[in-house]
Design a protein around this motif. Sequence first.
Motif, PDB file in Angstrom:
ATOM      1  N   UNK A 132      61.306 148.548 -74.698  1.00  0.00           N
ATOM      2  CA  UNK A 132      61.595 147.540 -73.678  1.00  0.00           C
ATOM      3  C   UNK A 132      60.316 147.129 -72.944  1.00  0.00           C
ATOM      4  N   UNK A 133      59.347 148.036 -72.900  1.00  0.00           N
ATOM      5  CA  UNK A 133      58.094 147.784 -72.194  1.00  0.00           C
ATOM      6  C   UNK A 133      57.201 146.940 -73.092  1.00  0.00           C
ATOM      7  N   UNK A 134      56.757 145.781 -72.573  1.00  0.00           N
ATOM      8  CA  UNK A 134      55.905 144.898 -73.364  1.00  0.00           C
ATOM      9  C   UNK A 134      54.420 145.098 -73.071  1.00  0.00           C
ATOM     10  N   UNK A 135      54.108 145.602 -71.884  1.00  0.00           N
ATOM     11  CA  UNK A 135      52.715 145.808 -71.493  1.00  0.00           C
ATOM     12  C   UNK A 135      52.683 146.863 -70.402  1.00  0.00           C
ATOM     13  N   UNK A 136      51.621 147.656 -70.408  1.00  0.00           N
ATOM     14  CA  UNK A 136      51.459 148.645 -69.348  1.00  0.00           C
ATOM     15  C   UNK A 136      50.004 148.721 -68.935  1.00  0.00           C
ATOM     16  N   UNK A 137      49.800 149.045 -67.698  1.00  0.00           N
ATOM     17  CA  UNK A 137      48.464 149.280 -67.163  1.00  0.00           C
ATOM     18  C   UNK A 137      48.560 150.534 -66.309  1.00  0.00           C
ATOM     19  N   UNK A 138      47.648 151.452 -66.526  1.00  0.00           N
ATOM     20  CA  UNK A 138      47.704 152.723 -65.811  1.00  0.00           C
ATOM     21  C   UNK A 138      46.401 152.966 -65.069  1.00  0.00           C
ATOM     22  N   UNK A 139      46.522 153.405 -63.828  1.00  0.00           N
ATOM     23  CA  UNK A 139      45.350 153.839 -63.063  1.00  0.00           C
ATOM     24  C   UNK A 139      45.579 155.288 -62.668  1.00  0.00           C
ATOM     25  N   UNK A 140      44.504 156.060 -62.723  1.00  0.00           N
ATOM     26  CA  UNK A 140      44.574 157.475 -62.358  1.00  0.00           C
ATOM     27  C   UNK A 140      44.039 157.627 -60.949  1.00  0.00           C
ATOM     28  N   UNK A 141      44.773 158.340 -60.122  1.00  0.00           N
ATOM     29  CA  UNK A 141      44.329 158.622 -58.761  1.00  0.00           C
ATOM     30  C   UNK A 141      43.243 159.694 -58.819  1.00  0.00           C
ATOM     31  N   UNK A 142      42.108 159.418 -58.194  1.00  0.00           N
ATOM     32  CA  UNK A 142      41.009 160.381 -58.189  1.00  0.00           C
ATOM     33  C   UNK A 142      41.138 161.385 -57.052  1.00  0.00           C
ATOM     34  N   UNK A 143      41.533 160.914 -55.890  1.00  0.00           N
ATOM     35  CA  UNK A 143      41.687 161.789 -54.733  1.00  0.00           C
ATOM     36  C   UNK A 143      42.725 161.188 -53.804  1.00  0.00           C
ATOM     37  N   UNK A 144      43.488 162.045 -53.152  1.00  0.00           N
ATOM     38  CA  UNK A 144      44.463 161.586 -52.166  1.00  0.00           C
ATOM     39  C   UNK A 144      43.784 161.583 -50.806  1.00  0.00           C
ATOM     40  N   UNK A 145      43.533 160.404 -50.284  1.00  0.00           N
ATOM     41  CA  UNK A 145      42.859 160.288 -48.999  1.00  0.00           C
ATOM     42  C   UNK A 145      43.831 160.374 -47.828  1.00  0.00           C
ATOM     43  N   UNK A 146      45.059 159.941 -48.047  1.00  0.00           N
ATOM     44  CA  UNK A 146      46.098 160.053 -47.026  1.00  0.00           C
ATOM     45  C   UNK A 146      47.411 160.275 -47.760  1.00  0.00           C
ATOM     46  N   UNK A 147      48.040 161.375 -47.464  1.00  0.00           N
ATOM     47  CA  UNK A 147      49.317 161.707 -48.105  1.00  0.00           C
ATOM     48  C   UNK A 147      50.423 160.804 -47.583  1.00  0.00           C
ATOM     49  N   UNK A 148      51.515 160.741 -48.350  1.00  0.00           N
ATOM     50  CA  UNK A 148      52.702 160.008 -47.906  1.00  0.00           C
ATOM     51  C   UNK A 148      53.046 160.484 -46.499  1.00  0.00           C
ATOM     52  N   UNK A 149      53.227 159.561 -45.596  1.00  0.00           N
ATOM     53  CA  UNK A 149      53.498 159.949 -44.211  1.00  0.00           C
ATOM     54  C   UNK A 149      54.556 159.059 -43.603  1.00  0.00           C
ATOM     55  N   UNK A 150      55.286 159.634 -42.680  1.00  0.00           N
ATOM     56  CA  UNK A 150      56.284 158.872 -41.945  1.00  0.00           C
ATOM     57  C   UNK A 150      56.239 159.185 -40.449  1.00  0.00           C
ATOM     58  N   UNK A 151      55.434 160.167 -40.072  1.00  0.00           N
ATOM     59  CA  UNK A 151      55.367 160.579 -38.670  1.00  0.00           C
ATOM     60  C   UNK A 151      55.071 159.409 -37.734  1.00  0.00           C
ATOM     61  N   UNK A 152      54.108 158.567 -38.114  1.00  0.00           N
ATOM     62  CA  UNK A 152      53.724 157.454 -37.252  1.00  0.00           C
ATOM     63  C   UNK A 152      54.876 156.459 -37.077  1.00  0.00           C
ATOM     64  N   UNK A 153      55.748 156.345 -38.070  1.00  0.00           N
ATOM     65  CA  UNK A 153      56.885 155.430 -37.958  1.00  0.00           C
ATOM     66  C   UNK A 153      57.865 155.876 -36.884  1.00  0.00           C
ATOM     67  N   UNK A 154      57.991 157.179 -36.703  1.00  0.00           N
ATOM     68  CA  UNK A 154      58.908 157.700 -35.681  1.00  0.00           C
ATOM     69  C   UNK A 154      58.472 157.203 -34.313  1.00  0.00           C
TER      70      UNK A 154
END
Length: 171
Positions: A132-154
């Motif tokens: 079903x996939x006709x094309x793909x592009x992949x990027x590799x994360x080298x480093x996580x500079x800021x993790x998923x966060x939600x604290x500031x939204x509160x």
Amino acid sequence: MSPRAPVDDLDARLLALLLERPQVGVLGASRELDVARGTVQARLDRLVQQGVISSLAPTLDPSAMGYPVTAFCTLAIQQQAGHEDLLSHLQGIPEVLEVHTITGDGDLMVRVVARDNPDLQRVIDLVVSTGVVTRTSTVIALAELMAHRTNALVGAAVERSPSVSGRSLTP
């Protein structure tokens, strides 16, 4: 009477406490926040029902579990193909962590993890194996500079609420 804000001061204090110390429990939270145990439970139930909290499960670190490679795959799919079958296929791949529909050059953004680069190739091969996939592009994360966060939204949600603005979020 204006509609109730999704998060008020007590909700924000409860959410901040759970983000800081997720193991605190209902009784511990009631003691920390100086409110009845039933109040904490009712607030948690309402926050889950409203979708503010999706689960009270622990947050897992894929890297610590042996999957240090994170990659983002943009998938273009056949337009006549439905998302349902592909989504079902992707849900069957343990290394697929998230799938989002997107705008731009692709149709889906898929976050995957792998043990190393050869394992990443195996995962990508699985992702695109449906035809079903006709094309793909992949990027590799080298480093996580800021993790998923939600604290500031509160804090931001409470600040936007006219009925509770200016109150402290500290428990």
